[in-house]
Enzyme design. Sequence first.
Site, PDB file in Angstrom:
ATOM      1  CG  ASP A  28      -2.278   0.572   0.869  1.00 14.39           C
ATOM      2  OD1 ASP A  28      -2.343   1.804   0.646  1.00 14.39           O
ATOM      3  OD2 ASP A  28      -3.261  -0.187   0.781  1.00 14.39           O
ATOM      4  CB  SER A  81      -6.486   2.238  -0.260  1.00  9.78           C
ATOM      5  OG  SER A  81      -5.246   2.804   0.099  1.00  9.78           O
ATOM      6  CB  ALA A 287     -17.316   4.233   1.676  1.00 12.08           C
ATOM      7  CG  ASP A 288     -11.955   5.165   3.909  1.00  5.82           C
ATOM      8  OD1 ASP A 288     -12.457   6.239   3.540  1.00  5.82           O
ATOM      9  OD2 ASP A 288     -10.725   4.959   3.901  1.00  5.82           O
ATOM     10  NE  ARG A 289      -9.362   8.445   6.870  1.00  5.30           N
ATOM     11  CZ  ARG A 289      -8.700   7.912   7.900  1.00  5.30           C
ATOM     12  NH1 ARG A 289      -9.259   7.875   9.094  1.00  5.30           N
ATOM     13  NH2 ARG A 289      -7.491   7.405   7.733  1.00  5.30           N
ATOM     14  CG  HIS A 434      -1.725   8.934   4.730  1.00  9.07           C
ATOM     15  ND1 HIS A 434      -1.901   9.888   3.743  1.00  9.07           N
ATOM     16  CD2 HIS A 434      -2.398   7.839   4.306  1.00  9.07           C
ATOM     17  CE1 HIS A 434      -2.645   9.380   2.775  1.00  9.07           C
ATOM     18  NE2 HIS A 434      -2.958   8.136   3.090  1.00  9.07           N
ATOM     19  CG  ASP A 471      -3.005   0.713  -2.664  1.00 10.77           C
ATOM     20  OD1 ASP A 471      -1.808   1.061  -2.561  1.00 10.77           O
ATOM     21  OD2 ASP A 471      -3.810   0.802  -1.713  1.00 10.77           O
TER      22      ASP A 471
END
Length: 559
Positions: A28, A81, A287-289, A434, A471
């Site tokens: 990643d 990702s 979506a993820d957060r 990050h 990715d």
Amino acid sequence: MASSAFSWTLPDHPKLPKGKPVAVVVLDGWGEANPDQYNCIHVAQTPVMDSLKNGAPEKWTLVKAHGTAVGLPSDDDMGNSEVGHNALGAGRIFAQGAKLVDSALASGKIYNGDGFNYIKESFESGTLHLIGLLSDGGVHSRLDQLQLLLKGASERGAKKIRVHILTDGRDVLDGSSVGFVETLENDLSELRGKGIDAQIASGGGRMYVTMDRYENDWDVVKRGWDAQVLGEAPYKFKSALEAVKTLRAQPNANDQYLPPFVIVDDSGNAVGPVLDGDAVVTINFRADRMVMLAKALEYADFDKFDRVRVPKIRYAGMLQYDGELKLPSRYLVSPPEIDRTSGEYLVKNGIHTFACSETVKFGHVTFFWNGNRSGYFDETKEEYVEVPSDSGITFNVAPKMKALEIAEKARDALLSGKFDQVRVNLPNGDMVGHTGDIEATVVACKAADEAVKIILDAVEQVGGIYLVTADHGNAEDMVKRNKAGKPLLDKNGGIQILTSHTLQPVPVAIGGPGLHPGVKFRNDIETPGLANVAATVMNLHGFQAPADYEQTLIEVADN
């Protein structure tokens, strides 16, 4: 459509044998960039990845992992990702996130859908609350979409609007929050000039308020709930601009971690708590957060924190954030229909599959890989293992993360002989990248490389095949650059750290004792991208990919 009946059966590959175990390793945040001291992959000791890159040139190539190659609107859009794993797993390019929202806003389709009509029922007597990331980063949300939605909702009867902002500083420059707030305040001021009661009601930094993911830290969501819904926060200000400027002036402050604040009127009352009869829209398209907040807004039965007060609201997401959980149940823009993923094809063709990562990327190697779908296709043929991520610390504190544990689980799965495909995600380059901590990111890249070695050694032992890829980019460039590619400096002469993903291509490497000696990467695909990987993996398993998949990256020479 072809008239022939659809079949899940994949044709055999004319030249490649079946039965060799295949390890698919996704690094990643591991892109390819010029070597310098800000390229943590270059600085780190990564002998395994170096040997793949500098070995047989026909076994190593680069593919595009951003922009149109992964379904995003333009090639200025960084990969991420979610879209990366969608493309890797689906084998085709689907319009994604921002692009879906852009077309729904441009066509006006967003205002005719069930989701908008549902929230619109609150416009007459309630408030419309818009909650999300205030940024033009294009990873989770975009400012121009918020602006269009404000305009569209106000033209369609919204009389009272409250915006709950989350400052970014992760996908965009730290400090850019001030300009975004100024822009938004101008728009809201114009709406007020038209008789609409529109203002910013609360705020906070994305990593400290609301935008946690994978149930890592519910306190983050609670801080947001308290400010946005209850109208309670440790800091109270008369304006959002004053709030952001004041909080940014505190020692070690940055946009990502601003504490929660509420805007109050002259009497000291919060201007925008969420009340019975109000409508709420979470404006992020990624979506993820948003999933955790969506659960708090939508679920009657909820025990992750004490919500204190649960207003009866009409809630919709910009998109549906989890297709399996059907969460939220109402949304403004319908998701891409990702069907017939490579994972489903392979399982239906007898491929026993093992997938593993740690918490922060487990969803990527399963849910996103499988076309935004939770769960197994066939639990008799699949095993998904989640290694718990560290919680309560930032990832630069323990940059090795769980790479070793993931690699050991992959090794054990390969050696067990039970699985035909072993698929992992090693999160280090992205999650530590990050944080902007260059030294820690170097350690992270070394750890990921060591994990790859463990997996490749196991592939060697079982006579298998490996495909190593990524990715999107991140760790390969940790500094902001000018047009000439030189590092940008801040006003004190220090370098400006880059914490975001990049636009760099990512590697794909193949090998292993089970790989047919004639296999090599083709050079006739104009712009190979992540979506070409799925057909490649199918070939390595001895199958041909479906006709509508992006073409395979490999060919087989006869000698």
